[in-house]
Design a protein around this motif. Structure first.
Motif, short mmCIF file in Angstrom:
data_model
loop_
_atom_site.label_atom_id
_atom_site.label_comp_id
_atom_site.label_asym_id
_atom_site.label_seq_id
_atom_site.Cartn_x
_atom_site.Cartn_y
_atom_site.Cartn_z
N UNK A 168 -24.96 18.23 -75.75
CA UNK A 168 -26.48 18.14 -76.04
C UNK A 168 -27.21 17.31 -75.30
N UNK A 169 -26.90 16.15 -75.31
CA UNK A 169 -27.54 14.96 -74.75
C UNK A 169 -27.67 15.15 -73.07
N UNK A 170 -26.93 16.02 -72.45
CA UNK A 170 -27.28 16.27 -70.84
C UNK A 170 -27.97 17.38 -70.68
N UNK A 171 -28.59 17.98 -71.80
CA UNK A 171 -29.63 18.97 -71.45
C UNK A 171 -30.87 18.40 -71.18
N UNK A 172 -31.78 19.25 -70.36
CA UNK A 172 -33.21 18.85 -70.22
C UNK A 172 -33.91 19.02 -71.40
N UNK A 173 -34.92 18.21 -71.66
CA UNK A 173 -35.89 18.61 -72.67
C UNK A 173 -36.20 20.04 -73.04
N UNK A 174 -36.43 20.67 -71.98
CA UNK A 174 -37.06 22.01 -72.17
C UNK A 174 -35.69 23.09 -72.76
N UNK A 175 -34.48 22.76 -72.18
CA UNK A 175 -33.48 23.54 -72.55
C UNK A 175 -33.26 23.18 -73.86
N UNK A 176 -33.30 21.92 -74.26
CA UNK A 176 -32.89 21.38 -75.63
C UNK A 176 -33.68 22.07 -76.71
#
Length: 95
Positions: free
Chosen positions: A2-10
């Motif tokens: 989860x921490x590797x996702x971009x803010x938009x994807x998160x």
């Protein structure tokens, strides 16, 4: 993971899980009635349980690169979380 996702994807992941959790929450509210937490409460617990299970899996070193495995961990964690809290609520109602 989860921490590797971009803010938009998160944000999209959280929104998608929240929408699906609302459907599950409404169905669980119809099944559980007074023993549940209401549709919105069930949705919040389901969402927290989903992402909590994914984070726990990541903390134990389980890589969830396969989306099917990530969804399985998330759904399992969500149902376990809401089941445990329903049992706790039922236990408190007995006293």
């Amino acid at each position: 993971m989860l921490w590797n996702l971009d803010p938009g994807w998160l944000m999209m992941a959280i929104a998608f899980v929240a929408v699906m959790a609302f459907f599950f929450g409404a169905a669980l509210d119809a099944i559980m009635k007074d023993d549940g937490f209401g549709p919105t409460g069930n949705m919040l617990l389901f969402t927290v349980g989903f992402f909590g299970a994914v984070l726990v899996a990541n903390s134990y070193g389980i890589t969830l690169r396969d989306l099917n495995l990530a969804v399985a961990w998330g759904l399992g964690g969500a149902f376990v979380f809401i089941s445990v809290l329903a049992l706790v609520k039922a236990g408190f109602a007995r006293f």
